[in-house]
Design a protein around this motif. Structure first.
Motif, PDB file in Angstrom:
ATOM      1  N   LYS A  75       0.878  -1.147  -0.015  1.00  0.00           N
ATOM      2  CA  LYS A  75      -0.104  -0.061  -0.029  1.00  0.00           C
ATOM      3  C   LYS A  75       1.018   1.147  -0.110  1.00  0.00           C
ATOM      4  CE  LYS A  75      -2.743  -2.083   3.280  1.00  0.00           C
ATOM      5  NZ  LYS A  75      -3.319  -1.764   4.655  1.00  0.00           N
ATOM      6  N   GLY A  76       2.254   1.295   0.337  1.00  0.00           N
ATOM      7  CA  GLY A  76       2.831   2.434   0.359  1.00  0.00           C
ATOM      8  C   GLY A  76       2.874   3.115   1.837  1.00  0.00           C
ATOM      9  N   PHE A  77       2.049   2.507   2.815  1.00  0.00           N
ATOM     10  CA  PHE A  77       2.043   3.115   4.075  1.00  0.00           C
ATOM     11  C   PHE A  77       1.336   1.863   5.239  1.00  0.00           C
ATOM     12  CE2 PHE A  77      -2.412   3.459   2.266  1.00  0.00           C
ATOM     13  CZ  PHE A  77      -3.140   3.215   3.616  1.00  0.00           C
ATOM     14  N   PHE A  78       1.424   2.537   6.532  1.00  0.00           N
ATOM     15  CA  PHE A  78       0.857   1.614   7.230  1.00  0.00           C
ATOM     16  C   PHE A  78       0.407   2.393   8.650  1.00  0.00           C
ATOM     17  CE2 PHE A  78       1.455  -0.495  11.612  1.00  0.00           C
ATOM     18  CZ  PHE A  78       0.615  -1.729  11.552  1.00  0.00           C
ATOM     19  N   ILE A  79      -0.807   2.149   9.224  1.00  0.00           N
ATOM     20  CA  ILE A  79      -1.153   3.285  10.061  1.00  0.00           C
ATOM     21  C   ILE A  79      -0.962   2.298  11.575  1.00  0.00           C
ATOM     22  CG2 ILE A  79      -2.953   4.159  11.269  1.00  0.00           C
ATOM     23  CD1 ILE A  79      -3.833   5.226   8.474  1.00  0.00           C
ATOM     24  N   GLN A  80      -0.646   2.910  12.544  1.00  0.00           N
ATOM     25  CA  GLN A  80      -0.227   2.089  13.843  1.00  0.00           C
ATOM     26  C   GLN A  80      -1.524   2.901  14.714  1.00  0.00           C
ATOM     27  OE1 GLN A  80       3.351   1.613  15.693  1.00  0.00           O
ATOM     28  NE2 GLN A  80       2.573   2.243  17.545  1.00  0.00           N
ATOM     29  N   MET A  81      -2.420   2.070  14.928  1.00  0.00           N
ATOM     30  CA  MET A  81      -3.527   2.653  15.647  1.00  0.00           C
ATOM     31  C   MET A  81      -3.108   2.588  17.351  1.00  0.00           C
ATOM     32  SD  MET A  81      -5.814   3.369  13.422  1.00  0.00           S
ATOM     33  CE  MET A  81      -7.192   3.683  14.684  1.00  0.00           C
ATOM     34  N   PRO A  82      -3.897   3.535  18.359  1.00  0.00           N
ATOM     35  CA  PRO A  82      -3.574   3.770  19.500  1.00  0.00           C
ATOM     36  C   PRO A  82      -3.779   2.260  20.168  1.00  0.00           C
ATOM     37  CG  PRO A  82      -4.877   5.523  18.984  1.00  0.00           C
ATOM     38  CD  PRO A  82      -4.762   4.454  17.727  1.00  0.00           C
ATOM     39  N   PRO A  83      -2.773   1.849  21.314  1.00  0.00           N
ATOM     40  CA  PRO A  83      -3.322   0.665  21.883  1.00  0.00           C
ATOM     41  C   PRO A  83      -4.523   0.480  22.580  1.00  0.00           C
ATOM     42  CG  PRO A  83      -1.385   1.989  23.097  1.00  0.00           C
ATOM     43  CD  PRO A  83      -1.913   2.653  21.887  1.00  0.00           C
ATOM     44  N   ASP A  84      -5.058  -0.622  22.726  1.00  0.00           N
ATOM     45  CA  ASP A  84      -6.451  -0.791  23.149  1.00  0.00           C
ATOM     46  C   ASP A  84      -6.149  -0.429  24.786  1.00  0.00           C
ATOM     47  OD1 ASP A  84      -7.339  -1.978  21.153  1.00  0.00           O
ATOM     48  OD2 ASP A  84      -6.903  -4.040  21.748  1.00  0.00           O
ATOM     49  N   GLY A  85      -7.423   0.111  25.055  1.00  0.00           N
ATOM     50  CA  GLY A  85      -7.358   0.642  26.670  1.00  0.00           C
ATOM     51  C   GLY A  85      -6.727   2.102  26.857  1.00  0.00           C
ATOM     52  N   LEU A  86      -6.169   2.611  25.873  1.00  0.00           N
ATOM     53  CA  LEU A  86      -5.633   3.756  26.159  1.00  0.00           C
ATOM     54  C   LEU A  86      -6.893   4.963  26.093  1.00  0.00           C
ATOM     55  CD1 LEU A  86      -3.037   5.730  26.141  1.00  0.00           C
ATOM     56  CD2 LEU A  86      -3.050   5.944  23.679  1.00  0.00           C
ATOM     57  N   ILE A  87      -7.734   4.669  25.437  1.00  0.00           N
ATOM     58  CA  ILE A  87      -8.909   5.635  25.236  1.00  0.00           C
ATOM     59  C   ILE A  87     -10.036   5.174  26.009  1.00  0.00           C
ATOM     60  CG2 ILE A  87     -10.434   6.995  24.068  1.00  0.00           C
ATOM     61  CD1 ILE A  87      -8.048   6.811  21.692  1.00  0.00           C
ATOM     62  N   ASN A  88     -10.484   5.817  27.003  1.00  0.00           N
ATOM     63  CA  ASN A  88     -11.656   5.293  27.772  1.00  0.00           C
ATOM     64  C   ASN A  88     -12.884   6.001  27.511  1.00  0.00           C
ATOM     65  OD1 ASN A  88     -13.556   4.322  29.698  1.00  0.00           O
ATOM     66  ND2 ASN A  88     -12.397   5.284  31.648  1.00  0.00           N
ATOM     67  N   PRO A  89     -13.645   5.240  26.814  1.00  0.00           N
ATOM     68  CA  PRO A  89     -14.829   5.795  26.144  1.00  0.00           C
ATOM     69  C   PRO A  89     -15.938   6.472  27.281  1.00  0.00           C
ATOM     70  CG  PRO A  89     -15.092   3.502  25.524  1.00  0.00           C
ATOM     71  CD  PRO A  89     -13.705   3.864  26.084  1.00  0.00           C
ATOM     72  N   ASN A  90     -15.871   5.958  28.196  1.00  0.00           N
ATOM     73  CA  ASN A  90     -16.858   6.061  29.457  1.00  0.00           C
ATOM     74  C   ASN A  90     -16.176   7.336  30.246  1.00  0.00           C
ATOM     75  OD1 ASN A  90     -18.453   3.966  28.481  1.00  0.00           O
ATOM     76  ND2 ASN A  90     -17.170   2.482  29.715  1.00  0.00           N
ATOM     77  N   ALA A  91     -14.927   7.832  30.019  1.00  0.00           N
ATOM     78  CA  ALA A  91     -14.609   8.712  30.786  1.00  0.00           C
ATOM     79  C   ALA A  91     -15.322   9.905  30.863  1.00  0.00           C
ATOM     80  CB  ALA A  91     -13.075   9.035  30.614  1.00  0.00           C
ATOM     81  N   VAL A  92     -15.358  10.652  31.946  1.00  0.00           N
ATOM     82  CA  VAL A  92     -16.246  11.900  32.060  1.00  0.00           C
ATOM     83  C   VAL A  92     -15.308  13.086  31.242  1.00  0.00           C
ATOM     84  CG1 VAL A  92     -17.252  13.596  33.594  1.00  0.00           C
ATOM     85  CG2 VAL A  92     -17.134  11.518  34.322  1.00  0.00           C
ATOM     86  N   GLU A  93     -16.040  14.085  30.475  1.00  0.00           N
ATOM     87  CA  GLU A  93     -15.281  14.839  29.628  1.00  0.00           C
ATOM     88  C   GLU A  93     -14.913  16.066  30.809  1.00  0.00           C
ATOM     89  OE1 GLU A  93     -17.769  16.387  26.298  1.00  0.00           O
ATOM     90  OE2 GLU A  93     -18.267  14.408  25.578  1.00  0.00           O
ATOM     91  N   PRO A  94     -13.712  16.661  30.402  1.00  0.00           N
ATOM     92  CA  PRO A  94     -13.377  17.766  31.404  1.00  0.00           C
ATOM     93  C   PRO A  94     -14.195  18.812  31.151  1.00  0.00           C
ATOM     94  CG  PRO A  94     -11.477  17.014  29.834  1.00  0.00           C
ATOM     95  CD  PRO A  94     -12.625  16.112  29.505  1.00  0.00           C
ATOM     96  N   GLU A  95     -14.566  19.612  31.913  1.00  0.00           N
ATOM     97  CA  GLU A  95     -15.591  20.790  32.018  1.00  0.00           C
ATOM     98  C   GLU A  95     -15.685  21.652  30.818  1.00  0.00           C
ATOM     99  OE1 GLU A  95     -19.098  22.505  33.342  1.00  0.00           O
ATOM    100  OE2 GLU A  95     -18.028  20.753  34.266  1.00  0.00           O
TER     101      GLU A  95
END
Length: 100
Positions: A75-95
């Motif tokens: 393809k000419g490229f590779f995308i490395q995604m963030p590791p699992d668990g790095l982003i918490n979808p249930n985290a409270v957004e900062p004010e």
């Protein structure tokens, strides 16, 4: 195989590996030109991180080097995604970010 690595301006820990051309005239080319428009938008601004020589005998920290090499060759490229668990979808957004 030589490649250049860029970090995403939109997502922490997301990186783009781009196959490096042998000639120096492509040095100033847009690294995102290898991506489709939706991927380009999702990746955001690319910031150069480093040049790397990939080798089967030299493992990478988070991805299989053979998968990266194969993707760069096909393809000419590779995308490395963030590791699992790095982003918490249930985290409270900062004010300050609510409703932004």
């Amino acid at each position: 195989m030589h490649c250049d690595i860029y970090k995403s301006g939109k997502k922490d820990e997301m990186y783009l590996y781009v196959a490096r051309a042998d000639n120096a005239e492509n040095e100033h080319a847009d690294p995102l030109s290898v991506l489709s428009d939706p991927l380009r938008v999702a990746f955001g601004r690319a910031t150069f991180v480093m040049h790397l020589e990939l080798s089967e005998s030299r493992p990478l920290a988070r991805v299989n080097v053979l998968h990266v090499i194969d993707s760069l060759q096909t393809k000419g490229f590779f995308i490395q995604m963030p590791p699992d668990g790095l982003i918490n979808p249930n985290a409270v957004e900062p004010e300050g970010l609510r409703g932004a």
